[in-house]
Scaffold this motif. Structure first.
Motif, PDB file in Angstrom:
ATOM      1  N   GLU A  95       0.797  -1.249  -0.027  1.00 28.07           N
ATOM      2  CA  GLU A  95       0.047   0.113   0.048  1.00 28.07           C
ATOM      3  C   GLU A  95       0.814   1.283  -0.058  1.00 28.07           C
ATOM      4  N   GLU A  98       3.348   2.466  -5.464  1.00 24.70           N
ATOM      5  CA  GLU A  98       2.481   2.493  -6.757  1.00 24.70           C
ATOM      6  C   GLU A  98       3.244   1.446  -7.716  1.00 24.70           C
ATOM      7  N   TYR A 105       7.052   2.976  -7.387  1.00 29.21           N
ATOM      8  CA  TYR A 105       7.499   4.094  -7.050  1.00 29.21           C
ATOM      9  C   TYR A 105       6.760   4.395  -5.605  1.00 29.21           C
ATOM     10  N   SER A 106       7.531   4.860  -4.632  1.00 29.05           N
ATOM     11  CA  SER A 106       6.939   5.328  -3.365  1.00 29.05           C
ATOM     12  C   SER A 106       5.939   6.127  -3.390  1.00 29.05           C
ATOM     13  N   LEU A 107       4.711   6.028  -2.758  1.00 29.23           N
ATOM     14  CA  LEU A 107       3.515   7.012  -3.030  1.00 29.23           C
ATOM     15  C   LEU A 107       4.089   8.295  -2.186  1.00 29.23           C
ATOM     16  N   GLU A 108       4.806   8.168  -1.108  1.00 30.48           N
ATOM     17  CA  GLU A 108       5.191   9.456  -0.590  1.00 30.48           C
ATOM     18  C   GLU A 108       6.510  10.052  -0.992  1.00 30.48           C
ATOM     19  N   PRO A 110       8.300   9.502  -4.846  1.00 28.74           N
ATOM     20  CA  PRO A 110       8.507   8.653  -5.986  1.00 28.74           C
ATOM     21  C   PRO A 110       9.651   8.837  -6.545  1.00 28.74           C
ATOM     22  N   ARG A 114      12.385   4.129  -5.903  1.00 28.29           N
ATOM     23  CA  ARG A 114      11.812   3.753  -6.985  1.00 28.29           C
ATOM     24  C   ARG A 114      12.626   2.463  -7.644  1.00 28.29           C
TER      25      ARG A 114
END
Length: 434
Positions: A95, A98, A105-108, A110, A114
């Protein structure tokens, strides 16, 4: 291994035991070493291991970048990245990320965290990746051209982040071996400068006996196909290899003779180099085993960019460490003649060490070796160098000399490009009309 077990509840196929002992070897090697070559037979779970490594890197470092590559874009698109996405569906941390078709990619953050895909037939298209924590993962590495690998490796130049933290740069190459010893993957996975994990399909619980038997019956046990696809061995490129990798590795498994059964005095060697990039090395055959001399100032048995008197001084040092040596054999070709002459002068004039012992005692023979000289068996060999290579091959083939293992070779800290194991197993021979 603990990370994978803690953050993945089960494998994509649903099994609770999804890391077998051979895959655990792969994961442990990547955790402990910065240059890792995974050389295996087919079907042992390399791609699944690669997927776990990608997720481990993204979850345990920041900022961090994973660059995945392969010999072709099709391999990334059809094999590696579908496996990565499949594992991602069962990840407890999914979660926070992405998942895209060819990237994570990190949502916090990106840009700071990555994983990306990179493959091209043009070196300039794969350059320029940088991060304080950079992992370069190359799947089915045997298919990647040398120039593309060199361009990717050029990314491994970061010294750290702006805060002064040290950088971490890992390269992991996974592949079944090519059917010949050509290419960079064959070199790194048969050298000692990389840590190699070799897994035979016969040792993996994932490889069916029906498959191995089919390859065996179709191609034969000694065929390059069986050696590569099943055993994970690099097939000898041809019968013209002087010392094959399999012969050398068999000699690496030998132990030195016990002191009680050994009656042979040590023999010292000096391969002379002066001020160029070549190394001047000091070797010793002792108890039927070869190694570099371990000097008592912790120098690992070689020097570079030194004048001939420094070489002579190291020879005298080696003699002091092995006072019962029978001889010291000097590469007398070219510059080495000066080393031979000076050692004989020291011996003849009876120069002494501070403790009163002779620097070059009369009990040791100073032997000049002229590689361009006529061979003793000139009906078989054109010059002495050829004859000596063949004598070395026969001693290794008949298991009369123990070779140093990879850990010991790495402890010599030789510069890149001076790998002992690779040089020993790269020479070729040929017949001519005489």
């Amino acid at each position: 291994v603990s990370f994978a077990l803690d953050t993945f509840s089960h494998s994509p196929s649903g099994g609770e035991t999804f890391i077998d002992p051979q895959q655990a070897r792969i994961l442990q090697a990547v955790a402990e070493h910065d240059r890792v070559a995974i050389r295996t037979g087919r079907g042992v779970g390399k791609t699944a291991s690669a997927s776990l490594i990608v997720h481990w890197w993204l979850a345990t470092r920041y900022p961090a970048l994973v660059v995945t590559s392969a010999g072709t874009w099709n391999h990334l698109e059809e094999k590696l990245w579908p496996e990565i996405r499949l594992w991602g569906r069962h990840w407890s941390l999914k979660e926070a990320f992405e998942y895209q078709q060819m990237g994570i990619y990190s949502l916090e953050s990106p840009d700071g965290l990555r994983a990306v895909a990179s493959s091209s037939d043009k070196p300039e298209n794969v350059e320029g990746y940088h991060s304080p924590h950079l992992l370069l993962l190359i799947d089915e590495a045997k298919g990647m051209p040398d120039e593309i690998y060199a361009a990717l490796l050029a990314s491994m130049t970061s010294e750290g982040d702006e805060g002064g933290s040290a950088s971490e740069q890992k390269v992991v190459a996974l592949s079944t071996p090519p059917l010949s010893r050509q290419g960079w993957f064959s070199q790194v996975s048969s050298s000692s400068s990389w840590y190699t994990v070799h897994i035979s399909g016969l040792d993996s619980p994932r490889v069916s006996k029906a498959y191995t038997n089919e390859i065996l019956s179709t191609f034969g046990e000694s065929s390059p196909e069986y050696q590569s696809y099943v055993l994970g061995n690099i097939p000898d490129s041809s019968s013209e290899t002087v010392i094959s990798l399999s012969l050398f590795e068999a000699a690496q498994e030998l132990s030195p003779c016990s002191a009680k059964s050994n009656t042979r005095r040590p023999v010292l060697t000096c391969d002379v180099a002066r001020e160029g990039d070549d190394l001047c090395t000091f070797g010793v055959f002792d108890r039927a085993a070869f190694s570099l001399v371990k000097f008592d100032d912790d120098h690992p048995g070689w020097i570079a960019h030194s004048d001939l008197m420094a070489v002579v001084g190291r020879c005298v040092h080696a003699i002091r460490l092995y006072p019962n040596a029978a001889m010291i054999c000097i590469d007398d070709t070219g510059l080495g003649g000066g080393v031979t002459d000076r050692l004989r002068e020291i011996q003849f004039s009876k120069e002494r060490n501070a403790d009163g012992s002779y620097k070059v005692p009369s009990t040791i023979s100073v032997i000049p070796v002229k590689f361009g000289a006529k061979a003793s068996r000139d009906d078989r060999f054109k010059q002495k160098k050829d004859e000596l290579w063949w004598a070395g091959r026969e001693a290794i083939r008949t298991l009369k000399i123990a070779m140093p293992d990879d850990d010991e070779i790495r402890s010599w800290r030789c510069p890149r490009g001076s790998d002992f194991k690779l040089q020993m197993t790269s020479a070729l021979y040929e017949y001519d009309s005489t």
